[in-house]
Motif scaffolding. Sequence first.
Motif, mmCIF file in Angstrom:
data_model
loop_
_atom_site.group_PDB
_atom_site.id
_atom_site.type_symbol
_atom_site.label_atom_id
_atom_site.label_comp_id
_atom_site.label_asym_id
_atom_site.label_seq_id
_atom_site.Cartn_x
_atom_site.Cartn_y
_atom_site.Cartn_z
ATOM 1 N N ASN A 163 0.865 -1.185 0.000
ATOM 2 C CA ASN A 163 0.000 0.000 0.000
ATOM 3 C C ASN A 163 0.896 1.229 0.000
ATOM 4 N N ILE A 164 0.302 2.397 -0.201
ATOM 5 C CA ILE A 164 1.116 3.604 -0.311
ATOM 6 C C ILE A 164 1.112 4.445 0.966
ATOM 7 N N ASP A 165 0.511 3.936 2.031
ATOM 8 C CA ASP A 165 0.414 4.735 3.254
ATOM 9 C C ASP A 165 1.774 5.177 3.775
ATOM 10 N N PHE A 166 2.727 4.256 3.841
ATOM 11 C CA PHE A 166 4.017 4.585 4.430
ATOM 12 C C PHE A 166 4.802 5.550 3.551
ATOM 13 N N VAL A 167 4.829 5.284 2.258
ATOM 14 C CA VAL A 167 5.583 6.164 1.375
ATOM 15 C C VAL A 167 4.908 7.528 1.261
ATOM 16 N N ARG A 168 3.580 7.565 1.379
ATOM 17 C CA ARG A 168 2.856 8.841 1.338
ATOM 18 C C ARG A 168 3.157 9.660 2.588
ATOM 19 N N LYS A 169 3.091 9.020 3.756
ATOM 20 C CA LYS A 169 3.342 9.730 5.009
ATOM 21 C C LYS A 169 4.788 10.174 5.127
ATOM 22 N N GLY A 170 5.694 9.456 4.463
ATOM 23 C CA GLY A 170 7.092 9.854 4.487
ATOM 24 C C GLY A 170 7.363 11.138 3.732
ATOM 25 N N GLY A 171 6.445 11.512 2.810
ATOM 26 C CA GLY A 171 6.529 12.789 2.120
ATOM 27 C C GLY A 171 7.586 12.884 1.047
ATOM 28 N N GLY A 178 -1.681 11.839 -2.523
ATOM 29 C CA GLY A 178 -3.105 11.724 -2.249
ATOM 30 C C GLY A 178 -3.461 10.461 -1.512
ATOM 31 N N ALA A 179 -4.613 10.488 -0.833
ATOM 32 C CA ALA A 179 -5.070 9.324 -0.066
ATOM 33 C C ALA A 179 -5.912 8.372 -0.898
ATOM 34 N N ILE A 180 -6.250 8.741 -2.132
ATOM 35 C CA ILE A 180 -7.167 7.931 -2.928
ATOM 36 C C ILE A 180 -6.601 6.537 -3.169
ATOM 37 N N GLY A 181 -5.269 6.432 -3.340
ATOM 38 C CA GLY A 181 -4.661 5.128 -3.574
ATOM 39 C C GLY A 181 -4.882 4.181 -2.413
ATOM 40 N N SER A 182 -4.840 4.705 -1.204
ATOM 41 C CA SER A 182 -5.084 3.874 -0.033
ATOM 42 C C SER A 182 -6.527 3.397 0.002
ATOM 43 N N LEU A 183 -7.442 4.282 -0.322
ATOM 44 C CA LEU A 183 -8.857 3.920 -0.295
ATOM 45 C C LEU A 183 -9.170 2.836 -1.313
ATOM 46 N N LEU A 184 -8.496 2.874 -2.448
ATOM 47 C CA LEU A 184 -8.759 1.904 -3.511
ATOM 48 C C LEU A 184 -7.884 0.655 -3.392
ATOM 49 N N LYS A 185 -7.071 0.597 -2.344
ATOM 50 C CA LYS A 185 -6.170 -0.540 -2.142
ATOM 51 C C LYS A 185 -5.228 -0.740 -3.338
ATOM 52 N N ILE A 186 -4.708 0.377 -3.828
ATOM 53 C CA ILE A 186 -3.782 0.335 -4.951
ATOM 54 C C ILE A 186 -2.434 -0.220 -4.484
ATOM 55 N N ARG A 187 -1.842 -1.078 -5.305
ATOM 56 C CA ARG A 187 -0.508 -1.595 -5.047
ATOM 57 C C ARG A 187 0.442 -1.049 -6.114
ATOM 58 N N PRO A 188 1.212 -0.033 -5.787
ATOM 59 C CA PRO A 188 2.112 0.541 -6.784
ATOM 60 C C PRO A 188 3.346 -0.326 -7.015
ATOM 61 N N VAL A 189 3.886 -0.246 -8.213
ATOM 62 C CA VAL A 189 5.199 -0.801 -8.534
ATOM 63 C C VAL A 189 6.082 0.386 -8.890
ATOM 64 N N VAL A 190 7.237 0.490 -8.226
ATOM 65 C CA VAL A 190 8.100 1.642 -8.427
ATOM 66 C C VAL A 190 9.479 1.184 -8.890
#
Length: 277
Positions: A163-171, A178-190
């Motif tokens: 999920n993107i919560d940790f990388v999002r909160k790290g700034g 945005g928080a939308i990725g968390s709501l949709l349970k998006i799994r990013p590949v970076v």
Amino acid sequence: MNIRFVVDSTMDVPAEIAEQFNMIVLPAFVNYGGNSYADNGVELDRESFYGVLGSLEQVPTTSAPSPGIAQDTTMEALEGADHVIMCSLSAKLSGINNVMNLVAQDVSPERITVYDTNSLSLGGGFQAIAGAEAAAAGGSVNDVLNTMQDVYRRQTVYCGLMNIDFVRKGGRLSWAAGAIGSLLKIRPVVIVEDGYINSVASVRKRGAWIDKLEQLARKHAPVERMAFIHTENMADLTELRDRLADIVPEHAITTYATPSIGVHTGPQAIAFALVSR
């Protein structure tokens, strides 16, 4: 020449390889619960840390080692060495490279080279390992640095985030603001490229997540070196490695990501670093 290496802990060089080449690991620090812990595998046990990471009320932060710690490490490395190469993760992602430069200038600039791997985890670690191999074979400082640059041009690192919560909160990543990725349970590949972390895909299903990582790995075959890295997700990591069995080189590495990386990826991330042949 006797060339010795200092690598920062974010580069995930396995302890047995660091010992083989007499490398010294300079720890980053992980801060949570009112304390600061050296990311040296002693103060923070990786398996135990990832067991609690997802339940912490506040996302831990990371910091570079103090100049004092970096200077002590550098002085130790210089003992019995003609030259020291200090390797860091991308300077675009951390202040560790800057600390190394300050210490090198203060201690012995003519005997120390600070090297920015412009990568992360074993994308940088493989550069240091290849450099240490070249030094052990009798290469000069220039020979070693040229070898490391050659590996840099052929290395890549991809990571799948649960999920993107940790990388999002790290700034650190604008695309995860945005928080939308968390709501949709998006799994990013970076991907780590040119020293930055960029998104290459976003999926929702676990199968598609592993499919994408497999597809990306195969783009870089044939493979000379490879490592599989995780933050407490051996099930998905094992599936990915099994799927890639036909291109995985002998002696591929499987390891936990160091906690100073894991606090940004979050738990259950899987990744691979490779060097194309």
